[in-house]
Design an enzyme around this catalytic site. Sequence first.
Site, PDB file in Angstrom:
ATOM      1  N   LYS A  37      10.997  53.202  -2.284  1.00  0.00           N
ATOM      2  CA  LYS A  37      11.503  54.127  -1.273  1.00  0.00           C
ATOM      3  C   LYS A  37      12.434  55.156  -1.913  1.00  0.00           C
ATOM      4  CE  LYS A  37      13.125  50.756   1.315  1.00  0.00           C
ATOM      5  NZ  LYS A  37      13.758  50.011   2.431  1.00  0.00           N
ATOM      6  N   SER A  38      12.301  56.395  -1.464  1.00  0.00           N
ATOM      7  CA  SER A  38      13.247  57.425  -1.874  1.00  0.00           C
ATOM      8  C   SER A  38      14.419  57.412  -0.900  1.00  0.00           C
ATOM      9  CB  SER A  38      12.583  58.807  -1.866  1.00  0.00           C
ATOM     10  OG  SER A  38      12.230  59.156  -0.538  1.00  0.00           O
TER      11      SER A  38
END
Length: 549
Positions: free
Chosen positions: A23-24
């Site tokens: 995940k960013s």
Amino acid sequence: MAPVSSEFLLSLGIESIINYLRKSRADEEHERRTGEDVLKAQKELMDRVLEPLGIPYDQRPEVGSGDKISTRPVFQGVIDDLRIKKYQAIAVKEISRMGRGSYTDMGVIYDLIVENRIFILTPYKLYDPRNPSDLRQIRFELFMSREEFETTRERLFGGRVNNAIAGRWVAGPAPFGFDYNKDTKKLTINENEASIVRMIFDYYVNGVPQPDGTRRDVSFRALATYISKKTLIRTPKGKKEWHPHQLQQLISSERYIGTMRFRTTQRVNGKVVQRPEEEHIIVPDAFPAIIDTNTWEKAQAKLIDSSHKPRNKMDFSPCELAGLCVCHKCGRRMVRQYSVQNYKTKSGTISKYHKEFLWCTSAGCTFLKYRSVEEDLLEVLRHFSNLDKDILQEQLSQLIAQDKKVNSQEDISSYIESRSKELKNRMKFIYEKYETGKYTDEMFDERKAEIDSELQELSLLEAEASKPLPTEKNQINIDVVKNNLTSVLEAYQAADDKSDRNKILRSVFDHVIVELTERGRGRIPSKYVLYPVLKPGLVTRDFFSLMSK
């Protein structure tokens, strides 16, 4: 739809693929807003790309985000597998998912891709490191992902700086004594909590009330004991027991005089470091003051006083030598040990023997008769008061000059060094938690502010310890010193309370180093040498009035 065919991939030697899912920060924000499982959605996207190829692939999801390889254990494992050529290609949603770390981290990834010819497979393109245009694009993507990260961080940081300059609260939940106004984004006084803050400052500056109506000066430990056992005041978290460190932080916090200090940070070589102190943003009168300036200044003066005070709880009264004697061998403060032993005499009666020793708590260290050391200290004062003026002036100059040297080398410096190391380790820990996304910006600022406050206190302590003292002969009035010594001896003999006697001795001696030169045996007493360090106040005219306070 897959961007390439399985036949083409097999022709390039790609027989197994590692799919890295991460995940960013934008994904995390989206997840918080919508509740959507971003990692699951990313997995479904990559499955639609990889399954039609018919080439075996493993998936490695990284639950926590982070911009450094060292804080991403799953990606570290991916790198190890790529290095031993277990996989020939890495599949990612986009190249930036491999990391936005420092340029050193980017170099590790780039070198690994080039040297092992690791293909990068995204939903839209296959990147071949042997292809110059693809390699150029890989370098560009890695560089831009890092620049985008830095730009976002600086933009957020700039917004917080502007808010801080405008007097808005930017350090997490409202501190004890205040409420946060959501409309103005500033702090307002919580009168119930503010009254507690004022009471704590009053007790610390003026002493805690005694049954006879007087006030007793206390350390943080004694104050914590008093508040916990003698009052109904609860901690900010609603607990009954106060800790000395809590009180120290409260007393040293500038926010109680309305000042907000925003300690800015910057990134150097991939690490978050504190900017120089002159770049900190200090906003006086950012919000209403709870404590008046006079009380605040008295509290800070007491806080930075480097002289050692006995660490007795409120339940106990310090004995004559409490907090004074330091073991020459190990540098620890020595304590009183008292016991009563019963002996049966030849006539059959029971005789009581009172044992009272000055004891170093280190195993096998110094052990002396308590009253013998007390009497020798008084003899030191008598010796000084009877000396010829010239000799006394010379000896005083040496002893007072020795004050900061010994105190700094054996007490203050060791404490500052060990405490500083501990605080830096804690600071490193919160940086790691922040960079891995475990801490929000508010949590990071709150925890960092606590440590910065303690580091500032250490700086004040170090500065105070290094101040020059009046050691030159023309600065010491021997007649004044002799009068002071006479007053001390008379006051000591007149005092009946052991705590009053302790206060008198501590007004004269900063500390006394005790060196055991020969252990005692049976009725033969131990032999020792005392190295007294006098307080500089002894040479002042108002010494006796200060001692009596």
